[in-house]
Design a protein around this motif. Structure first.
Motif, short mmCIF file in Angstrom:
data_model
loop_
_atom_site.label_atom_id
_atom_site.label_comp_id
_atom_site.label_asym_id
_atom_site.label_seq_id
_atom_site.Cartn_x
_atom_site.Cartn_y
_atom_site.Cartn_z
N GLU A 346 0.84 -1.21 0.00
CA GLU A 346 0.00 0.00 0.00
C GLU A 346 0.87 1.25 0.00
OE1 GLU A 346 -0.30 -2.42 2.22
OE2 GLU A 346 -2.21 -3.36 1.65
N PHE A 347 1.94 1.16 0.76
CA PHE A 347 2.90 2.27 0.82
C PHE A 347 3.46 2.55 -0.58
CE2 PHE A 347 7.42 3.45 1.29
CZ PHE A 347 7.31 4.61 2.04
N LEU A 348 3.84 1.50 -1.25
CA LEU A 348 4.41 1.63 -2.59
C LEU A 348 3.36 2.15 -3.57
CD1 LEU A 348 6.99 1.15 -4.20
CD2 LEU A 348 6.16 -1.14 -4.72
N ALA A 349 2.14 1.64 -3.44
CA ALA A 349 1.06 2.08 -4.35
C ALA A 349 0.82 3.58 -4.18
CB ALA A 349 -0.21 1.29 -4.08
N ALA A 350 0.87 4.05 -2.94
CA ALA A 350 0.65 5.49 -2.69
C ALA A 350 1.75 6.32 -3.36
CB ALA A 350 0.61 5.76 -1.19
N LEU A 351 2.99 5.90 -3.21
CA LEU A 351 4.08 6.66 -3.83
C LEU A 351 3.99 6.62 -5.35
CD1 LEU A 351 7.23 5.80 -1.67
CD2 LEU A 351 5.79 7.84 -1.60
N ASP A 353 1.38 6.61 -7.03
CA ASP A 353 0.30 7.48 -7.47
C ASP A 353 0.77 8.93 -7.36
OD1 ASP A 353 -2.06 8.69 -8.13
OD2 ASP A 353 -3.04 8.27 -6.21
N ASP A 354 1.57 9.35 -8.30
CA ASP A 354 2.08 10.72 -8.36
C ASP A 354 2.71 11.15 -7.03
OD1 ASP A 354 2.61 13.15 -9.67
OD2 ASP A 354 0.75 14.05 -8.93
N LEU A 355 3.52 10.27 -6.48
CA LEU A 355 4.27 10.57 -5.24
C LEU A 355 3.34 11.06 -4.13
CD1 LEU A 355 7.46 12.49 -6.48
CD2 LEU A 355 7.15 10.03 -6.17
N ASN A 356 2.30 10.27 -3.86
CA ASN A 356 1.36 10.70 -2.82
C ASN A 356 1.94 10.38 -1.43
OD1 ASN A 356 -0.75 11.32 -1.17
ND2 ASN A 356 -2.32 10.42 -2.50
N THR A 357 2.86 11.22 -1.00
CA THR A 357 3.53 10.96 0.29
C THR A 357 2.60 11.09 1.49
OG1 THR A 357 4.39 13.23 0.31
CG2 THR A 357 5.87 11.50 -0.51
N PRO A 358 1.60 12.01 1.49
CA PRO A 358 0.69 12.03 2.64
C PRO A 358 -0.03 10.68 2.80
CG PRO A 358 0.40 14.02 1.33
CD PRO A 358 1.33 13.12 0.56
N GLN A 359 -0.45 10.09 1.66
CA GLN A 359 -1.10 8.78 1.72
C GLN A 359 -0.10 7.71 2.16
OE1 GLN A 359 -4.30 8.09 1.48
NE2 GLN A 359 -3.80 5.95 1.95
N ILE A 361 2.38 8.12 4.10
CA ILE A 361 2.59 8.30 5.54
C ILE A 361 1.39 7.76 6.31
CG2 ILE A 361 2.76 10.07 7.34
CD1 ILE A 361 4.61 11.62 5.32
N ALA A 362 0.18 7.95 5.75
CA ALA A 362 -1.01 7.38 6.40
C ALA A 362 -0.88 5.85 6.46
CB ALA A 362 -2.27 7.77 5.63
N GLU A 363 -0.32 5.25 5.43
CA GLU A 363 -0.09 3.79 5.46
C GLU A 363 0.90 3.43 6.56
OE1 GLU A 363 -1.88 1.77 3.89
OE2 GLU A 363 -2.86 3.16 2.49
N ASP A 368 1.85 -1.66 12.02
CA ASP A 368 2.24 -1.77 13.42
C ASP A 368 3.64 -2.37 13.55
OD1 ASP A 368 1.60 -4.25 12.69
OD2 ASP A 368 0.12 -4.62 14.28
N ASP A 369 4.21 -2.82 12.45
CA ASP A 369 5.60 -3.24 12.58
C ASP A 369 6.48 -2.01 12.38
OD1 ASP A 369 5.63 -2.68 9.92
OD2 ASP A 369 6.02 -4.70 9.24
N ARG A 370 7.74 -2.17 12.69
CA ARG A 370 8.63 -1.02 12.63
C ARG A 370 9.40 -0.96 11.31
NH1 ARG A 370 6.60 2.50 16.08
NH2 ARG A 370 5.56 1.22 17.62
N ALA A 371 9.06 -1.87 10.42
CA ALA A 371 9.78 -1.86 9.15
C ALA A 371 9.45 -0.58 8.40
CB ALA A 371 9.39 -3.06 8.31
N ARG A 372 8.17 -0.21 8.50
CA ARG A 372 7.68 1.02 7.86
C ARG A 372 8.37 1.28 6.53
NH1 ARG A 372 3.83 3.02 11.73
NH2 ARG A 372 4.50 2.48 13.81
N ALA A 373 9.10 2.37 6.43
CA ALA A 373 9.60 2.73 5.10
C ALA A 373 11.03 2.31 4.84
CB ALA A 373 9.48 4.23 4.92
#
Ligand code: AMP
Ligand code: ZN
Length: 445
Positions: A346-351, A353-359, A361-363, A368-373
């Protein structure tokens, strides 16, 4: 593979991105004019296009992306600064120009690296490409797109039928809206400078039109051509560069290259204001990256920038910075340093989509894991983690005791003692807030 879509200023639409050559994805971003510290507005394109660089590397492989961010070290603002220094220290102006541009470029590289930005593949300096600029200008004259007059060379806008296509403006609108120089050597007010003469107190290079220097626009056209070829995939910069800088780059490069497009996708970041106002030295809200880095971890700056979508105007506030720091602290609290290369779908899909960083970040908020980005290096380059680790733990019980003692002092109308307790906490970075429900506290920076 997740499809990357980017908003193209040229078509004014979001388009599927398809590189000309997936084995060599090419991006050019206009870099800094190096005569002074970069401000927080300048940091915006650097961070935004670093995210795009990282995303492209993820999608196409790190070895298959070429990112050029130039250094403008020939410019009249630089020359003015160099002349001042040359007079003050009694040195020649070229030595002064070389000194300030060298020192400023080094500082810039340090500052943006502290913001977690990868070094671009190439960081060409205009002074190393003057030969290519002269050659391109000669070609433009030979093809009838430019003319020499009184030591100047001008691009003749009337010869480029689709001039204005990037800015989506007609020539008449541009003449009405722009403060253009009406100089006697110009055929038309819209014609712009490719080359201009230098006097003895101004840096200059030999050319067929006499000793002089290039205009700003031709610098980028020549550096792009030398490092990326006639047509490349992405050209970026701040929205203020669309007109005239990028429009003129298009006019020059296409005319010199038999009409071949300069770049297929044009990406522009929105402008950044500070506390609701346009940044300016006279308003006193001119914030340099360098000064901010003394008070804030680079990662907080970066995160705060990415909470706003790159095309939106952005308001830079201390309150926003505090929120950003708190979020990162919460994410990192008690966790291992981020090392997991996993990138969430989901994180990758947001980026994508025209670099949707707010989305994106919402992901991350949902994760809940710390891998995040971790895998993309969007965050997690560790300065916040280091600072959290270095800070002594907050002793909530001691703060509660101090608040109780202060309340007792206030009840006894000993306001001096109450203020002393408040100030002592403040010196430790704890701010007290008195509200109808009693006194609460917060970590202040
Ligand atoms: P300059 O050194 O002024 O040529 O600017 C370098 C880059 O920073 C260009 O891409 C500009 O568009 C961008 N830039 C300058 N000021 C701002 C601002 N306030 N907000 C966003 N981008 C900016
Ligand atoms: Zn440029």
């Amino acid at each position: 593979m997740t499809k990357l879509r980017l908003y193209n200023t040229l078509s004014r639409a979001k388009e599927d991105f398809a590189p000309l050559d997936p084995a060599r994805v090419r991006m050019y971003v206009c870099g800094p004019t190096v005569y002074d510290f970069a401000h927080i507005g300048n940091a915006r394109p650097v961070i935004v296009f670093d995210v795009l660089f990282r995303l492209l590397r993820h999608l196409y492989g790190p070895a298959h992306v070429v990112y050029v961010r130039n250094v403008t070290d020939i410019d009249d603002k630089i020359n003015a600064r160099a002349a001042e220094i040359a007079r003050g220290r009694n040195i020649d102006v070229e030595t002064a120009r070389a000194e300030i541009t060298e020192a400023t470029a080094r500082q810039y590289a340090e500052d943006v690296s502290a913001l977690g930005c990868l070094a671009p593949t190439h960081a060409p300096r205009a002074t190393d490409y003057v030969g290519g600029m002269v050659a391109m200008i000669e070609r433009l004259i030979a093809e009838g797109f430019a003319y020499a007059a009184e030591g100047h060379v001008l691009f003749e806008v009337a010869k480029k039928a689709d001039y204005g296509k990037l800015a989506h403006r007609s020539v008449d609108e541009m003449i009405a809206g722009a403060r253009v120089d009406v100089a006697p050597y110009k055929k038309s007010a819209m014609d712009f400078v490719l080359w201009k003469p230098s006097d003895d107190n101004t840096p200059g290079w030999p050319s067929p039109w006499g000793r002089g220097r290039p205009g700003w626009h031709i610098e980028c056209s020549a550096m792009g051509e030398a490092l990326l070829g006639e047509t490349f995939d992405i050209h970026g910069g701040g929205i203020d560069l669309v007109f005239p800088h990028h429009e003129n780059e298009v006019a020059q490069s296409e005319s010199a290259h038999r009409g071949h497009a300069l770049a297929r996708v044009w990406l522009h970041n929105g402008f950044l204001n500070v506390e609701g106002e346009k940044m300016s030295k006279s308003l006193g809200n001119f914030v340099t990256i360098n000064a901010l880095l003394k008070d804030w971890p680079g990662e907080v700056l970066r995160f705060n920038m990415l909470r706003t979508h790159y095309r939106q105007p952005m308001d830079w506030t201390v309150a926003g910075m505090n929120e950003s720091w708190k979020t990162l602290e919460r994410w990192y609290a008690g966790s291992e340093p981020i090392a997991d290369p996993h990138v969430g779908a989901e994180f990758l899909a947001a980026l994508c989509d025209d670099l949707n960083t707010p989305q994106a970040i919402a992901e991350l908020h949902k994760a809940d894991d710390r891998a995040r980005a971790g895998g993309l290096g969007l965050l997690g380059f560790s300065s916040v983690q280091e600072r959290i680790a270095a800070r002594p733990a907050i002793d909530a019980a001691a703060i509660a005791d101090a608040i109780a003692a202060r309340n007792a002092a206030r009840k006894a109308r000993d306001f001096r003692e109450a203020d002393r307790i408040r100030d002592e906490l403040l010196a430790k970075g704890i701010a007290l807030m008195d509200g109808p429900g009693g006194t609460s506290w917060d970590v202040k920076r």
